[in-house]
Design a protein around this motif. Structure first.
Motif, short mmCIF file in Angstrom:
data_model
loop_
_atom_site.label_atom_id
_atom_site.label_comp_id
_atom_site.label_asym_id
_atom_site.label_seq_id
_atom_site.Cartn_x
_atom_site.Cartn_y
_atom_site.Cartn_z
N HIS A 1 -55.87 -128.53 26.59
CA HIS A 1 -56.09 -127.87 27.80
C HIS A 1 -55.04 -126.99 28.09
CE1 HIS A 1 -56.18 -127.88 32.14
NE2 HIS A 1 -57.39 -128.75 32.32
N ASP A 2 -55.51 -125.92 28.69
CA ASP A 2 -54.70 -124.63 28.72
C ASP A 2 -53.33 -124.81 29.84
OD1 ASP A 2 -56.07 -123.21 27.13
OD2 ASP A 2 -57.07 -122.10 28.86
N ASN A 3 -53.44 -126.16 30.62
CA ASN A 3 -52.48 -126.35 31.67
C ASN A 3 -51.52 -127.22 30.92
OD1 ASN A 3 -51.56 -125.77 34.44
ND2 ASN A 3 -52.01 -128.07 34.75
N LEU A 4 -51.34 -127.76 29.67
CA LEU A 4 -50.57 -128.62 29.01
C LEU A 4 -49.80 -127.91 28.16
CD1 LEU A 4 -49.67 -131.50 29.16
CD2 LEU A 4 -51.19 -132.00 27.26
N ARG A 5 -48.32 -127.66 28.17
CA ARG A 5 -47.64 -127.00 27.39
C ARG A 5 -46.44 -127.77 26.77
NH1 ARG A 5 -48.25 -121.65 28.67
NH2 ARG A 5 -47.42 -121.33 26.51
N LEU A 6 -45.73 -127.02 25.98
CA LEU A 6 -44.52 -127.63 25.12
C LEU A 6 -43.22 -127.37 25.83
CD1 LEU A 6 -43.55 -129.52 22.64
CD2 LEU A 6 -43.25 -127.16 21.34
N GLN A 7 -42.42 -128.53 26.06
CA GLN A 7 -40.94 -128.41 26.54
C GLN A 7 -40.01 -128.23 25.13
OE1 GLN A 7 -40.14 -130.20 29.96
NE2 GLN A 7 -38.22 -131.14 29.51
N TYR A 8 -39.58 -127.20 24.71
CA TYR A 8 -38.57 -127.15 23.67
C TYR A 8 -37.34 -127.34 23.81
CZ TYR A 8 -37.69 -125.45 18.97
OH TYR A 8 -37.18 -125.31 17.57
N ASP A 9 -36.87 -128.56 23.53
CA ASP A 9 -35.50 -128.85 23.76
C ASP A 9 -34.51 -128.67 22.45
OD1 ASP A 9 -33.05 -130.60 23.87
OD2 ASP A 9 -33.87 -131.09 25.78
N VAL A 10 -33.77 -128.00 22.35
CA VAL A 10 -33.00 -127.59 20.90
C VAL A 10 -32.24 -128.80 20.65
CG1 VAL A 10 -31.04 -125.90 20.34
CG2 VAL A 10 -32.95 -125.02 21.49
N TYR A 11 -31.50 -129.22 21.44
CA TYR A 11 -30.83 -130.50 20.87
C TYR A 11 -31.68 -131.60 20.24
CZ TYR A 11 -28.38 -135.07 21.54
OH TYR A 11 -27.78 -136.26 21.54
N HIS A 12 -32.77 -131.96 20.79
CA HIS A 12 -33.66 -132.87 20.31
C HIS A 12 -34.18 -132.41 19.16
CE1 HIS A 12 -33.50 -135.84 23.65
NE2 HIS A 12 -33.84 -135.08 24.66
N MET A 13 -34.59 -131.12 19.11
CA MET A 13 -35.08 -130.58 17.70
C MET A 13 -34.01 -130.64 16.56
SD MET A 13 -38.15 -129.46 18.27
CE MET A 13 -38.33 -130.89 19.50
N ALA A 14 -32.80 -130.28 16.91
CA ALA A 14 -31.63 -130.51 15.74
C ALA A 14 -31.36 -131.92 15.46
CB ALA A 14 -30.39 -130.01 16.52
N MET A 15 -31.74 -132.75 16.46
CA MET A 15 -31.39 -134.27 16.18
C MET A 15 -32.43 -134.69 15.29
SD MET A 15 -28.63 -135.75 17.46
CE MET A 15 -28.95 -137.41 17.74
#
Length: 256
Positions: free
Chosen positions: A169-183
């Protein structure tokens, strides 16, 4: 870059409604927060208007946070509750003029397999994305590392990609959290550039400690350079735990 202050972590030396003015005084243009639900929507909206700040993001209702609840989107049998909570969030989003909602997955219940929880999550997200679209609000999902939030229903980046592909669905996107990605051990810059078409919001904190950018081991000069060069036009949320008083630790913005 446009930086927003997460009022659930920053300025906690003030009462919640007073944090808007404190963030504005320090030059932030926007704010975000985990939960506005302890105050009526018009009261929160008035605090934002008085400060001149834009509300850019908040979370769907999590339930009783102190009791360990983190939403219910992945929990079988909770679909009616989930839909009611999305409708409640829409009421707040309309009052606040907020264009984004982070949809909390919730903890996987005991006796439910990860696959079963993910199937429920996907089904609920499809409904929510459509419902939010009608209100002019973008739905976001965020993988949260399992060290800080064990048992959470969305704990890996590859899972988030799989869920987004399944919902389609075009109205669902990603929230990109740098801290969580690094963890999670991800290559923060490489994954950001690869996933840029899916990303609608960024959040930042350093590791370890989840303090100010530049306080730990994440290469924030490279992170900020990637954001600038990418053409990303959205907000970058300061979602960290200040090492001291919030205003004393904002020097990282000058180096961004």
């Amino acid at each position: 870059m446009k930086f927003s202050a997460n009022l659930s972590m920053l300025y906690t030396e003030h009462d919640f409604l007073d944090r808007f003015a404190a963030a504005a005084a320090d030059g932030f243009g926007g704010v975000e927060f985990v939960s506005p639900y302890d105050d009526p929507p018009q009261v929160v909206a008035e605090a934002a208007r008085a400060s001149g700040l834009v509300v850019v993001l908040f979370n769907s209702p999590a339930g009783d946070w102190t009791a360990g609840e983190r939403g219910c989107a992945c929990q079988p049998g909770q679909q009616a509750r989930f839909r009611a909570e999305i409708d409640r969030a829409i009421d707040y989003a309309r009052a606040l003029g907020c264009p984004r909602l982070h949809i909390m997955a919730g903890l996987v219940p005991e006796g439910v397999t990860p696959a079963e929880a993910e199937a429920v999550f996907i089904d609920n997200l499809g409904w929510a994305a459509e419902r939010l679209a009608g209100a002019g609000v973008v739905g976001l999902i965020e993988p949260i590392n399992p060290i800080d939030m064990p048992g959470y229903g969305l704990s890996r980046l590859d899972q988030a990609e799989r869920v987004l592909a399944a919902v389609r669905h075009d109205n669902l996107r990603l929230q990109y959290d740098v801290y969580h990605m690094a963890m999670m051990g991800e290559d923060v810059v490489t994954q950001f550039m690869r996933l840029l078409p899916l990303i609608d919001h960024i959040q930042i904190a350093d590791r370890p400690g989840r303090h100010e950018p530049g306080s730990g081991g994440i290469d924030f000069p490279a992170v900020f350079a990637a954001i600038r060069s990418s053409g990303y036009q959205g907000w970058v949320g300061a979602e960290y735990l200040p090492a001291a008083m919030t205003s004393m630790g904002l020097g990282w913005r000058e180096r961004a």
